[in-house]
Design a protein around this motif. Structure first.
Motif, PDB file in Angstrom:
ATOM      1  N   ARG A 210       0.824  -1.211   0.000  1.00 39.15           N
ATOM      2  CA  ARG A 210       0.000   0.000   0.000  1.00 39.15           C
ATOM      3  C   ARG A 210       0.858   1.261   0.000  1.00 39.15           C
ATOM      4  N   ARG A 211       2.120   1.121   0.356  1.00 38.33           N
ATOM      5  CA  ARG A 211       3.035   2.263   0.348  1.00 38.33           C
ATOM      6  C   ARG A 211       3.495   2.631  -1.066  1.00 38.33           C
ATOM      7  N   VAL A 212       3.238   1.776  -2.031  1.00 39.77           N
ATOM      8  CA  VAL A 212       3.615   2.069  -3.419  1.00 39.77           C
ATOM      9  C   VAL A 212       2.541   2.973  -4.021  1.00 39.77           C
ATOM     10  N   LEU A 213       2.856   4.256  -4.129  1.00 45.46           N
ATOM     11  CA  LEU A 213       1.893   5.213  -4.672  1.00 45.46           C
ATOM     12  C   LEU A 213       1.607   4.946  -6.141  1.00 45.46           C
ATOM     13  N   GLY A 214       2.601   4.402  -6.825  1.00 35.30           N
ATOM     14  CA  GLY A 214       2.486   4.139  -8.257  1.00 35.30           C
ATOM     15  C   GLY A 214       3.856   4.079  -8.870  1.00 35.30           C
ATOM     16  N   ALA A 215       3.966   4.511 -10.115  1.00 39.22           N
ATOM     17  CA  ALA A 215       5.220   4.383 -10.850  1.00 39.22           C
ATOM     18  C   ALA A 215       5.362   5.531 -11.833  1.00 39.22           C
ATOM     19  N   GLN A 216       6.575   5.691 -12.332  1.00 39.09           N
ATOM     20  CA  GLN A 216       6.813   6.661 -13.385  1.00 39.09           C
ATOM     21  C   GLN A 216       7.923   6.148 -14.291  1.00 39.09           C
ATOM     22  N   VAL A 217       7.939   6.670 -15.508  1.00 38.37           N
ATOM     23  CA  VAL A 217       9.064   6.457 -16.407  1.00 38.37           C
ATOM     24  C   VAL A 217       9.885   7.732 -16.433  1.00 38.37           C
ATOM     25  N   ASN A 218      11.177   7.578 -16.709  1.00 37.92           N
ATOM     26  CA  ASN A 218      12.101   8.708 -16.651  1.00 37.92           C
ATOM     27  C   ASN A 218      12.742   8.952 -18.016  1.00 37.92           C
ATOM     28  N   VAL A 219      12.709  10.203 -18.442  1.00 42.82           N
ATOM     29  CA  VAL A 219      13.224  10.598 -19.752  1.00 42.82           C
ATOM     30  C   VAL A 219      14.441  11.485 -19.530  1.00 42.82           C
ATOM     31  N   TRP A 220      15.619  10.849 -19.428  1.00 39.01           N
ATOM     32  CA  TRP A 220      16.871  11.584 -19.279  1.00 39.01           C
ATOM     33  C   TRP A 220      17.369  11.978 -20.667  1.00 39.01           C
ATOM     34  N   THR A 221      17.748  13.243 -20.848  1.00 39.34           N
ATOM     35  CA  THR A 221      17.902  13.772 -22.208  1.00 39.34           C
ATOM     36  C   THR A 221      19.344  14.059 -22.622  1.00 39.34           C
ATOM     37  N   GLU A 222      20.325  13.420 -21.991  1.00 39.93           N
ATOM     38  CA  GLU A 222      21.694  13.625 -22.471  1.00 39.93           C
ATOM     39  C   GLU A 222      21.790  13.431 -23.986  1.00 39.93           C
ATOM     40  N   HIS A 223      21.116  12.414 -24.497  1.00 39.98           N
ATOM     41  CA  HIS A 223      21.242  12.055 -25.905  1.00 39.98           C
ATOM     42  C   HIS A 223      19.956  12.346 -26.689  1.00 39.98           C
ATOM     43  N   MET A 224      19.107  13.203 -26.140  1.00 39.04           N
ATOM     44  CA  MET A 224      17.886  13.643 -26.827  1.00 39.04           C
ATOM     45  C   MET A 224      17.963  15.163 -26.942  1.00 39.04           C
ATOM     46  N   ASP A 225      18.548  15.638 -28.021  1.00 39.76           N
ATOM     47  CA  ASP A 225      18.820  17.065 -28.118  1.00 39.76           C
ATOM     48  C   ASP A 225      17.735  17.844 -28.846  1.00 39.76           C
ATOM     49  N   THR A 226      16.649  17.182 -29.244  1.00 40.90           N
ATOM     50  CA  THR A 226      15.522  17.853 -29.882  1.00 40.90           C
ATOM     51  C   THR A 226      14.227  17.190 -29.431  1.00 40.90           C
ATOM     52  N   PRO A 227      13.091  17.890 -29.544  1.00 38.19           N
ATOM     53  CA  PRO A 227      11.803  17.234 -29.260  1.00 38.19           C
ATOM     54  C   PRO A 227      11.544  16.028 -30.153  1.00 38.19           C
ATOM     55  N   ARG A 228      12.062  16.033 -31.385  1.00 35.27           N
ATOM     56  CA  ARG A 228      11.903  14.869 -32.262  1.00 35.27           C
ATOM     57  C   ARG A 228      12.589  13.647 -31.652  1.00 35.27           C
ATOM     58  N   ALA A 229      13.757  13.865 -31.070  1.00 35.00           N
ATOM     59  CA  ALA A 229      14.470  12.751 -30.442  1.00 35.00           C
ATOM     60  C   ALA A 229      13.708  12.250 -29.221  1.00 35.00           C
ATOM     61  N   VAL A 230      13.080  13.164 -28.480  1.00 40.29           N
ATOM     62  CA  VAL A 230      12.269  12.762 -27.331  1.00 40.29           C
ATOM     63  C   VAL A 230      11.093  11.910 -27.801  1.00 40.29           C
ATOM     64  N   ASP A 231      10.417  12.342 -28.869  1.00 38.86           N
ATOM     65  CA  ASP A 231       9.318  11.542 -29.414  1.00 38.86           C
ATOM     66  C   ASP A 231       9.771  10.115 -29.691  1.00 38.86           C
ATOM     67  N   TYR A 232      10.914   9.977 -30.334  1.00 41.09           N
ATOM     68  CA  TYR A 232      11.403   8.662 -30.735  1.00 41.09           C
ATOM     69  C   TYR A 232      11.652   7.767 -29.518  1.00 41.09           C
ATOM     70  N   MET A 233      12.243   8.317 -28.475  1.00 42.34           N
ATOM     71  CA  MET A 233      12.595   7.507 -27.314  1.00 42.34           C
ATOM     72  C   MET A 233      11.400   7.231 -26.398  1.00 42.34           C
ATOM     73  N   VAL A 234      10.428   8.135 -26.385  1.00 42.98           N
ATOM     74  CA  VAL A 234       9.312   8.003 -25.451  1.00 42.98           C
ATOM     75  C   VAL A 234       8.180   7.146 -26.014  1.00 42.98           C
ATOM     76  N   PHE A 235       7.907   7.279 -27.294  1.00 45.84           N
ATOM     77  CA  PHE A 235       6.763   6.585 -27.884  1.00 45.84           C
ATOM     78  C   PHE A 235       7.207   5.486 -28.839  1.00 45.84           C
ATOM     79  N   PRO A 236       6.557   4.319 -28.814  1.00 48.11           N
ATOM     80  CA  PRO A 236       5.307   4.007 -28.118  1.00 48.11           C
ATOM     81  C   PRO A 236       5.467   3.440 -26.709  1.00 48.11           C
ATOM     82  N   ARG A 237       6.666   3.488 -26.127  1.00 42.68           N
ATOM     83  CA  ARG A 237       6.843   2.869 -24.815  1.00 42.68           C
ATOM     84  C   ARG A 237       5.963   3.525 -23.756  1.00 42.68           C
TER      85      ARG A 237
END
Length: 531
Positions: free
Chosen positions: A447-474
């Motif tokens: 019950r102490r587990v509030l939930g979960a999150q995914v983390n998007v660390w952007t060292e190698h994502m230098d544009t929003p297009r790169a973020v799209d690629y790494m985040v979706f569809p995961r």
């Protein structure tokens, strides 16, 4: 639209209960009206704006009698927090939510019942036909914390792209945007009392490219920050979509940008804003002056972010400078601490008390367990599940985000075409299959587990297009894992995901195709760090 309505079994995330009705469904026409009670007005405005843009229909307000789409809040409907019921039958479409968030999620599901063109910003066919299929859906989320951490410290994301990202989180029924605002490589939040944090700390001379050794650099200055008005806008925009923005001001490590702006905060010689990635030795000193500086920073942070949770980081803090520091060693003696690990815990506990006095709660990465956990702290378990298990057993709340299932900067396959491959392979199926609650926890501890999150660390994502690629569809797979109850089977999810990708196409999301990266999504010649 001339295309048929989307089958009700194509929804992402999967509803808890769904059945197909016996009616022909609801055809949206120029006379279709939307009505809502006072508590559901926010969802009504959102739905009219989004569907009106895509369909070209006016969708005016109803008078309570003639509306074909009705939205309402009913806390007595037995739906539970954020839950909703959606009924489309011969009389129209009805969305009832336990609370305004539930109504909003029901409206999101209603939009998914239409063809993918419902996600466009203008109608493709001026006289198109739009039909909602007859269904009955009862739904509520499995977890109260369904989050995504976005790192804007390494690579700055302009405000309009953050707002777009918020919309994409809302589409997937996520409700927390953890905004990582400060790093060694950049300070992204205007603090009026300390203007050099953004005048100096928001800019670096160049950026490391890839993860090769020796490091390569691009020779291009990089920077940016959000004004306080920008933040107010982001927070309000997210709140209208029932997303809480949790800010992170990282201390006492990952602080080189702040030290570059105000050298008196550091332990060594003056430094510039970091231009390379990795764990950096420069840390904050532990003087009263530094504590006061950050209390003043957090005073402004609390004014901007109404979130109960405020993240202070606490991760990857090297101790070598403290071992050599007379000031740090004196503090250890004066406070009766055993070592530098307890010194970091002392530093974090200081801000735990500060936040508790102001009705907020401290959130930190699982390193805050080392040297003793602050009394009111909530732990983000990232180095596997062990930190979350230890914190839950000690009576602390936990957000699960272990690297091997939650780090969306990790490579998506072993293919050579994956851009800047780092970490272990983390496929969409891996994300989908991950169980947020560690099996070794008892029912009470879980019950102490509030939930979960995914983390998007952007060292190698230098544009929003790169973020799209790494985040979706995961992200879509993660959304179902934290929203939908019951057993998950990737074989059943995949057909729904394939339909869902058509929605992302309509939105212009440059996701990674399930078959692998497209040629322009790769980064030939840029070294990664695969494991």
């Amino acid at each position: 639209m001339g295309a048929p309505s989307v089958p009700a079994d194509s929804l992402v995330p999967r509803p808890a209960e769904i059945s197909t009705g016996a009616y022909d469904g609801l055809v949206l026409t120029p006379s279709t009206r939307i009505d809502a009670d006072h508590a559901a007005r926010g969802a009504e405005l959102w739905l009219r704006t989004e569907l009106g843009a895509a369909t070209g229909l006016p969708l005016p307000r109803g008078d309570g009698q003639t509306a074909q789409i009705r939205l309402s809040v009913d806390r007595g409907a037995g739906l539970g927090s954020e839950g909703y019921r959606l009924i489309v039958d011969g009389e129209g479409a009805l969305v009832v939510g336990h609370d305004p968030a539930g109504v909003f999620y029901g409206a999101q599901t209603l939009r998914q019942l239409l063809p993918p063109a419902a996600y466009r910003r203008a109608p493709l066919e001026p006289d198109g036909r739009w039909t909602l299929p007859s269904v009955r859906i009862t739904d509520r989320p499995r977890f109260g914390w369904r989050g995504c951490m976005l790192d804007v410290g390494r690579h700055f994301m302009p405000k309009h792209d953050v707002l777009r990202f918020v919309d994409l989180l809302a589409l997937h029924k996520l409700n927390v945007l953890h905004l990582h605002l400060t790093e060694d490589q950049g300070w992204r939040l205007e603090i009026k009392r300390y203007p050099r944090l953004t005048e100096v700390g928001a800019w670096r001379t160049e950026s490391q490219v890839g993860a090769g050794s020796p490091a390569a650099f691009d020779g291009r200055p990089h920077g940016g920050f959000y004004t306080q008005d920008d933040i107010r806008e982001i927070v309000a925009y997210a709140a209208a979509r029932h997303i809480t923005v949790v800010p992170e001001i990282d201390v006492p490590g990952h602080s080189q940008a702040a030290i570059a702006a105000y050298p008196e905060l550091g332990e060594g010689e003056p430094v510039g804003v970091a231009r390379h990635w990795g764990i950096i030795d420069n840390v904050l000193n532990v003087t009263d002056t530094t504590l006061e500086f950050y209390r003043n920073v957090f005073d402004e942070v609390l004014d901007l972010f109404p979130s109960t949770y405020i993240c202070v980081g606490g991760d990857e803090c090297p101790k070598e400078q403290w071992r050599r520091s007379q000031t740090a060693q004196r503090r250890i003696r004066e406070e009766g601490l055993a070592d530098e690990e307890e010194l970091q815990s002392w530093f974090v506990r200081h801000f735990d008390g500060y936040l508790a006095e102001r009705g907020r709660r401290l959130l930190g990465w699982d390193e805050i367990l080392e040297g003793g956990l602050a009394p009111g702290a909530t732990v983000m378990s990232w180095r596997g599940t062990e930190g979350g298990v230890a914190a839950a057993r000690a009576g602390h709340d936990v957000v699960m985000c272990p690297t091997d299932t939650s780090y969306l900067d990790y490579r998506q396959s072993g293919d050579d075409g994956e851009p800047v491959p780092v970490g272990t392979v983390l496929t969409t199926e891996d994300v989908y299959a991950a169980e947020p609650v560690p099996a070794e926890l008892s029912e009470q501890e879980a019950r102490r587990v509030l939930g979960a999150q995914v983390n998007v660390w952007t060292e190698h994502m230098d544009t929003p297009r790169a973020v799209d690629y790494m985040v979706f569809p995961r992200l879509a797979a993660f959304a179902e894992a934290v929203w939908s109850p019951g057993r998950r089977e990737y074989g059943g999810f995949l057909p729904r995901l394939e339909e869902h990708l058509r929605r992302l196409d309509a939105l212009g999301v440059e996701y990674r195709p399930l078959s692998g990266p497209l040629p322009w999504q790769s980064r030939p010649g840029v070294a990664g760090r695969p494991r």
